[in-house]
Design a protein around this motif. Structure first.
Motif, PDB file in Angstrom:
ATOM      1  N   THR A 276      46.301  49.201  27.434  1.00 36.26           N
ATOM      2  CA  THR A 276      45.479  48.072  28.160  1.00 36.26           C
ATOM      3  C   THR A 276      46.779  46.835  27.887  1.00 36.26           C
ATOM      4  O   THR A 276      46.631  46.447  26.819  1.00 36.26           O
ATOM      5  N   LEU A 277      47.461  46.332  28.673  1.00 34.66           N
ATOM      6  CA  LEU A 277      48.174  45.089  28.688  1.00 34.66           C
ATOM      7  C   LEU A 277      47.565  43.830  29.242  1.00 34.66           C
ATOM      8  O   LEU A 277      47.922  42.852  28.557  1.00 34.66           O
ATOM      9  N   GLU A 278      46.688  43.833  30.255  1.00 34.71           N
ATOM     10  CA  GLU A 278      46.105  42.692  30.678  1.00 34.71           C
ATOM     11  C   GLU A 278      44.544  43.120  31.053  1.00 34.71           C
ATOM     12  O   GLU A 278      44.562  44.145  31.403  1.00 34.71           O
ATOM     13  N   ASP A 279      43.507  42.434  30.867  1.00 39.51           N
ATOM     14  CA  ASP A 279      42.192  42.705  30.978  1.00 39.51           C
ATOM     15  C   ASP A 279      41.464  41.371  31.524  1.00 39.51           C
ATOM     16  O   ASP A 279      41.305  40.670  30.621  1.00 39.51           O
ATOM     17  N   GLY A 280      41.314  41.374  32.800  1.00 42.30           N
ATOM     18  CA  GLY A 280      40.697  40.243  33.383  1.00 42.30           C
ATOM     19  C   GLY A 280      39.842  40.604  34.702  1.00 42.30           C
ATOM     20  O   GLY A 280      40.165  41.616  35.191  1.00 42.30           O
TER      21      GLY A 280
ATOM     22  N   ARG B 120      42.918  40.540  37.530  1.00 35.73           N
ATOM     23  CA  ARG B 120      43.934  41.600  37.421  1.00 35.73           C
ATOM     24  C   ARG B 120      43.928  42.371  36.181  1.00 35.73           C
ATOM     25  O   ARG B 120      43.644  41.843  34.706  1.00 35.73           O
ATOM     26  N   CYS B 121      44.228  43.636  36.091  1.00 35.94           N
ATOM     27  CA  CYS B 121      44.399  44.255  34.945  1.00 35.94           C
ATOM     28  C   CYS B 121      45.450  45.216  34.933  1.00 35.94           C
ATOM     29  O   CYS B 121      45.810  45.680  35.995  1.00 35.94           O
TER      30      CYS B 121
END
Length: 266
Positions: A16-20, A23-24
């Motif tokens: 996982t590079l971005e987790d929100g 936007r993921c």
């Protein structure tokens, strides 16, 4: 963020590079993996990535004391997806997911998958919200053991099933590393299993190589592995240019846990 090898995400190399909530972004290695029933290159790992990255967007939108349960997964695959993945063996497939519409008791996330800058699929996941169940098991923070093998059958703890009929079957053996935090087979793992048997059923009936074009999964109830748990597929239609298979994942209790329809083209 890599995950421990003794978790479903770590088992298949998801990062996982971005987790929100808005936007993921996550990636998975997909090149070099083959369908254990056909020996052909498979796009099944795309379903694992979709379940994770879209499910994560929906999960991040949960309220206090809420939990998410996936109810539907829909995956549309480009005709040249397998070729694009094979042509870039060192590249990981990237999934970028965002919410679609407002959150109610159900939420919808959409994502686009690409490899080496080449779009290979689009997908959506519906999740509904429940009261956070008691006794959730936290995934381990450190890896224990090692990967069982590089082939997909080993990674998924699958073995070919014998039916004596027209169905194509893969048995889902028990492997704790494939379970989610509530102790059942991870939704991405089970979606992969449905793609494998569905595509194999179409290819066997046509006696030719067909490419998976879409997979539409309904999650009916928790899928428990163990004695008798399996994925099976039968064809609804196979022509010269297209084929459709009906698939299901059957738990150790003999009940359908997931059902799906797969469409493939020559």
């Amino acid at each position: 963020m890599p995950y421990p090898l003794n978790t479903p995400l770590g088992r298949f190399g998801v990062e996982t590079l971005e987790d929100g909530a808005e936007r993921c972004v996550a990636t998975i290695p997909a090149a070099g993996l083959t369908n254990p029933l056909t020996g052909a290159a498979t796009v099944a790992p795309l379903a694992m990535l979709v379940d994770h990255v879209c499910g994560l967007v929906n999960h991040r939108r949960r309220g206090t004391d809420e939990w998410t349960v996936s109810s539907e997964l829909s995956l549309e695959i480009a005709p040249d997806a397998a070729h694009a993945i094979a042509a870039a063996p060192q590249e990981r497939v990237t999934g970028i997911a965002q919410p679609l519409g407002a959150k109610f008791d159900v939420a919808l996330a959409q994502c686009r998958l690409s490899v080496a800058g080449h779009d290979v699929a689009t997908a959506t996941v519906h999740s509904f919200y429940i009261t956070a169940p008691a006794g959730l098991s936290a995934w381990p923070e450190e890896s224990h053991g090692s990967l069982p093998g590089p082939d997909l059958a080993s990674l998924m703890s699958l073995e070919r099933g014998e039916t004596g009929g027209a169905a194509v079957v893969l048995m889902q053996k028990t492997d704790d590393a494939l379970n989610n935090s509530v102790g059942v087979v991870h939704g991405g793992v089970s979606a992969m299993g449905l793609e494998l048997v569905g595509s194999a059923a179409v290819c066997a009936a046509a006696d030719a190589a067909f490419r998976t074009a879409s997979l539409r999964v309904n999650y009916l109830r928790p899928f428990h592995s163990g004695s008798g748990a399996h994925y099976e597929a039968t064809t609804l239609h196979v022509g010269r240019s297209s084929g459709v298979a009906e698939t299901r994942a059957v738990g150790h209790d003999g009940r359908d846990a997931l059902v799906a329809r797969l469409t493939a083209y020559r």
